[in-house]
Design an enzyme around this catalytic site. Sequence first.
Site, PDB file in Angstrom:
ATOM      1  N   LYS A  32       0.591  -0.922   0.267  1.00 62.03           N
ATOM      2  CA  LYS A  32       0.110   0.385  -0.070  1.00 62.03           C
ATOM      3  C   LYS A  32       0.733   1.337   0.096  1.00 62.03           C
ATOM      4  O   LYS A  32       1.835   1.589   0.655  1.00 62.03           O
ATOM      5  CB  LYS A  32      -0.854   0.279   1.465  1.00 62.03           C
ATOM      6  CG  LYS A  32      -1.398   1.527   1.043  1.00 62.03           C
ATOM      7  CD  LYS A  32      -2.830   0.734   2.582  1.00 62.03           C
ATOM      8  CE  LYS A  32      -2.580   1.474   3.898  1.00 62.03           C
ATOM      9  NZ  LYS A  32      -2.531   2.744   3.735  1.00 62.03           N
ATOM     10  N   ASP A  59      -3.294   4.602  -1.292  1.00 67.52           N
ATOM     11  CA  ASP A  59      -4.547   4.604  -0.643  1.00 67.52           C
ATOM     12  C   ASP A  59      -4.519   6.386  -1.057  1.00 67.52           C
ATOM     13  O   ASP A  59      -3.633   6.935   0.503  1.00 67.52           O
ATOM     14  CB  ASP A  59      -4.104   4.433   0.558  1.00 67.52           C
ATOM     15  CG  ASP A  59      -4.771   4.993   1.366  1.00 67.52           C
ATOM     16  OD1 ASP A  59      -6.068   5.131   1.639  1.00 67.52           O
ATOM     17  OD2 ASP A  59      -3.715   4.528   3.130  1.00 67.52           O
ATOM     18  N   LYS A  61      -7.633   8.463  -0.248  1.00 67.04           N
ATOM     19  CA  LYS A  61      -8.920   9.034   0.162  1.00 67.04           C
ATOM     20  C   LYS A  61      -9.600  10.117   0.054  1.00 67.04           C
ATOM     21  O   LYS A  61      -8.916  11.454   0.305  1.00 67.04           O
ATOM     22  CB  LYS A  61      -8.423   8.664   1.521  1.00 67.04           C
ATOM     23  CG  LYS A  61      -8.251   7.527   2.533  1.00 67.04           C
ATOM     24  CD  LYS A  61      -7.075   7.232   3.782  1.00 67.04           C
ATOM     25  CE  LYS A  61      -7.772   6.565   4.571  1.00 67.04           C
ATOM     26  NZ  LYS A  61      -5.515   6.034   4.074  1.00 67.04           N
ATOM     27  N   HIS A  63     -11.816  12.706  -1.304  1.00 69.28           N
ATOM     28  CA  HIS A  63     -13.055  13.036  -0.662  1.00 69.28           C
ATOM     29  C   HIS A  63     -13.195  14.377  -1.296  1.00 69.28           C
ATOM     30  O   HIS A  63     -12.862  15.532  -0.544  1.00 69.28           O
ATOM     31  CB  HIS A  63     -12.598  13.395   0.113  1.00 69.28           C
ATOM     32  CG  HIS A  63     -14.063  13.143   1.022  1.00 69.28           C
ATOM     33  ND1 HIS A  63     -13.949  13.917   3.099  1.00 69.28           N
ATOM     34  CD2 HIS A  63     -15.330  13.714   1.116  1.00 69.28           C
ATOM     35  CE1 HIS A  63     -15.305  13.839   3.057  1.00 69.28           C
ATOM     36  NE2 HIS A  63     -16.162  14.043   1.868  1.00 69.28           N
ATOM     37  N   ASP A  64     -14.231  14.801  -2.080  1.00 72.44           N
ATOM     38  CA  ASP A  64     -14.171  16.203  -3.037  1.00 72.44           C
ATOM     39  C   ASP A  64     -15.518  16.009  -3.935  1.00 72.44           C
ATOM     40  O   ASP A  64     -16.777  15.210  -4.075  1.00 72.44           O
ATOM     41  CB  ASP A  64     -12.908  16.421  -3.431  1.00 72.44           C
ATOM     42  CG  ASP A  64     -12.555  17.378  -4.177  1.00 72.44           C
ATOM     43  OD1 ASP A  64     -13.689  18.317  -4.456  1.00 72.44           O
ATOM     44  OD2 ASP A  64     -11.632  18.200  -3.730  1.00 72.44           O
ATOM     45  N   ASN A  67     -17.323  15.500  -9.423  1.00 68.27           N
ATOM     46  CA  ASN A  67     -16.203  16.161 -10.797  1.00 68.27           C
ATOM     47  C   ASN A  67     -14.970  15.890 -10.710  1.00 68.27           C
ATOM     48  O   ASN A  67     -14.014  15.667 -10.958  1.00 68.27           O
ATOM     49  CB  ASN A  67     -17.008  17.302 -11.819  1.00 68.27           C
ATOM     50  CG  ASN A  67     -16.225  17.703 -12.474  1.00 68.27           C
ATOM     51  OD1 ASN A  67     -16.441  16.866 -13.799  1.00 68.27           O
ATOM     52  ND2 ASN A  67     -15.072  18.627 -13.129  1.00 68.27           N
ATOM     53  N   THR A  68     -14.540  16.288  -9.186  1.00 75.57           N
ATOM     54  CA  THR A  68     -13.174  16.364  -9.219  1.00 75.57           C
ATOM     55  C   THR A  68     -13.047  15.370  -8.899  1.00 75.57           C
ATOM     56  O   THR A  68     -11.277  14.680  -9.712  1.00 75.57           O
ATOM     57  CB  THR A  68     -13.181  17.559  -8.051  1.00 75.57           C
ATOM     58  OG1 THR A  68     -13.402  18.668  -8.163  1.00 75.57           O
ATOM     59  CG2 THR A  68     -11.269  17.195  -7.161  1.00 75.57           C
ATOM     60  N   THR A 122     -10.558   3.645  11.410  1.00 75.96           N
ATOM     61  CA  THR A 122     -10.103   2.605  12.586  1.00 75.96           C
ATOM     62  C   THR A 122      -9.907   2.958  13.374  1.00 75.96           C
ATOM     63  O   THR A 122      -9.465   1.637  14.575  1.00 75.96           O
ATOM     64  CB  THR A 122      -9.214   0.858  11.754  1.00 75.96           C
ATOM     65  OG1 THR A 122      -8.067   2.376  11.261  1.00 75.96           O
ATOM     66  CG2 THR A 122     -10.011   0.214  10.941  1.00 75.96           C
ATOM     67  N   ARG A 214       2.260  -0.770  10.906  1.00 74.86           N
ATOM     68  CA  ARG A 214       3.875  -0.292  11.562  1.00 74.86           C
ATOM     69  C   ARG A 214       4.078  -2.223  12.236  1.00 74.86           C
ATOM     70  O   ARG A 214       5.391  -1.946  12.618  1.00 74.86           O
ATOM     71  CB  ARG A 214       3.561   0.329  13.376  1.00 74.86           C
ATOM     72  CG  ARG A 214       3.309   2.019  11.922  1.00 74.86           C
ATOM     73  CD  ARG A 214       2.650   2.892  12.636  1.00 74.86           C
ATOM     74  NE  ARG A 214       1.443   2.619  12.581  1.00 74.86           N
ATOM     75  CZ  ARG A 214       0.295   3.665  13.425  1.00 74.86           C
ATOM     76  NH1 ARG A 214       1.188   5.063  14.506  1.00 74.86           N
ATOM     77  NH2 ARG A 214      -0.961   4.054  13.349  1.00 74.86           N
TER      78      ARG A 214
HETATM   79  O1  LIG Z   1      -7.575   3.364   3.822  1.00 80.60           O
HETATM   80  C1  LIG Z   1      -6.630   2.609   4.932  1.00 80.60           C
HETATM   81  O2  LIG Z   1      -6.310   1.874   4.194  1.00 80.60           O
HETATM   82  C2  LIG Z   1      -7.192   3.122   6.208  1.00 80.60           C
HETATM   83  C3  LIG Z   1      -8.136   2.777   6.499  1.00 80.60           C
HETATM   84  C4  LIG Z   1      -7.881   3.232   8.149  1.00 80.60           C
HETATM   85  O3  LIG Z   1      -9.564   3.241   8.500  1.00 80.60           O
HETATM   86  N1  LIG Z   1      -7.377   2.517   8.983  1.00 80.60           N
HETATM   87  C5  LIG Z   1      -6.296   2.765   8.893  1.00 80.60           C
HETATM   88  O4  LIG Z   1      -5.741   2.881   9.716  1.00 80.60           O
HETATM   89  N2  LIG Z   1      -5.845   2.538   7.064  1.00 80.60           N
HETATM   90  C6  LIG Z   1      -4.582   2.622   6.955  1.00 80.60           C
HETATM   91  O5  LIG Z   1      -4.012   1.446   6.874  1.00 80.60           O
HETATM   92  C7  LIG Z   1      -2.253   1.593   7.361  1.00 80.60           C
HETATM   93  C8  LIG Z   1      -1.964   0.967   9.027  1.00 80.60           C
HETATM   94  O6  LIG Z   1      -1.513   1.438   9.582  1.00 80.60           O
HETATM   95  P1  LIG Z   1      -0.748   0.776  10.870  1.00 80.60           P
HETATM   96  O7  LIG Z   1      -1.834   1.028  12.079  1.00 80.60           O
HETATM   97  O8  LIG Z   1       0.883   1.163  11.320  1.00 80.60           O
HETATM   98  O9  LIG Z   1      -0.859  -0.784  10.613  1.00 80.60           O
HETATM   99  C9  LIG Z   1      -2.446   3.304   7.351  1.00 80.60           C
HETATM  100  O10 LIG Z   1      -1.171   3.687   6.362  1.00 80.60           O
HETATM  101  C10 LIG Z   1      -3.821   3.774   7.664  1.00 80.60           C
HETATM  102  O11 LIG Z   1      -3.213   4.607   6.339  1.00 80.60           O
END
Ligand SMILES: O=C(O)c1cc(=O)[nH]c(=O)n1[C@@H]1O[C@H](COP(=O)(O)O)[C@@H](O)[C@H]1O
Length: 238
Positions: A32, A59, A61, A63-64, A67-68, A122, A214
């Site tokens: 990712k 990733d 994300k 959000h707009d 059209n954008t 999350t 992480r």
């Molecule tokens: O879209 C995502 O990937 C994402 C959505 C979400 O609700 N929570 C979330 O943690 N993420 C992504 O998932 C990864 C989680 O990373 P760790 O918490 O280090 O395992 C990060 O890169 C976040 O940007």
Amino acid sequence: MNQSLVIALDFSSKQEVEQFLQPFEGESLFLKVGMELFYKEGPAILAYLNEHNHRIFLDLKLHDIPNTVKQGMKSLANYGVDMVNVHAAGGTRMMEAAVEGLIAGTQAGKQRPLCIAVTQLTSTSQGMMERELLIKESLNDVVLHYAKQADESGLDGVVCSSLEVPLLRAHLRPSFLTVTPGIRMAEDSVDDQVRIVTPQQARENGSSAIVVGRSITKAKNPVLAYQKMKQQWEGVTV
Ligand SMILES: O=C(O)c1cc(=O)[nH]c(=O)n1[C@@H]1O[C@H](COP(=O)(O)O)[C@@H](O)[C@H]1O
């Protein structure tokens, strides 16, 4: 896509990515690329990962206004990534526009990238959602509502916590993807995540894929941490 373990490359430079991937040499991974890395290195990082035969979840994300988002997705469709995402909070018209943009930007004969919608991050708790977002329904109901809207808008799935997956499985088609970050081994630090599960719980809940950052990237031995996570996720007993 199903049963994938996606590693979140939350690094600030290509050099750090190269260092991280070096011990995985020869292995094709699902990676990712998020805003930290993409904003620093641009599309070149995607070309680099493609050259090394990795699958990519970009990733950003989006959000707009519709059209954008449509025009943004049209540009992203060219990068040879497997999956992209938007925030479901942008609404159904925006989600439809995201898919339209991906279709418009994908070369004839090629498959468009999968498109999934973030329901509630999350890192969001019930209390935070009520106090700060002024959403009074239960987290489960909100995630299910957004997931249904994502499905009706032509998206391939959602990002949610694995805690919500059994509910989504009961209400949505079996092929609807549930991509779940917030994954931790029992002994790992929670950091800024709130709705977390172990890889084993994610498998039992029926997640389509898990996203792990992480716990692997900051581990003393990332390859070992990856293998342990993968074994638990796949239900392999060692
Ligand atoms: O879209 C995502 O990937 C994402 C959505 C979400 O609700 N929570 C979330 O943690 N993420 C992504 O998932 C990864 C989680 O990373 P760790 O918490 O280090 O395992 C990060 O890169 C976040 O940007």
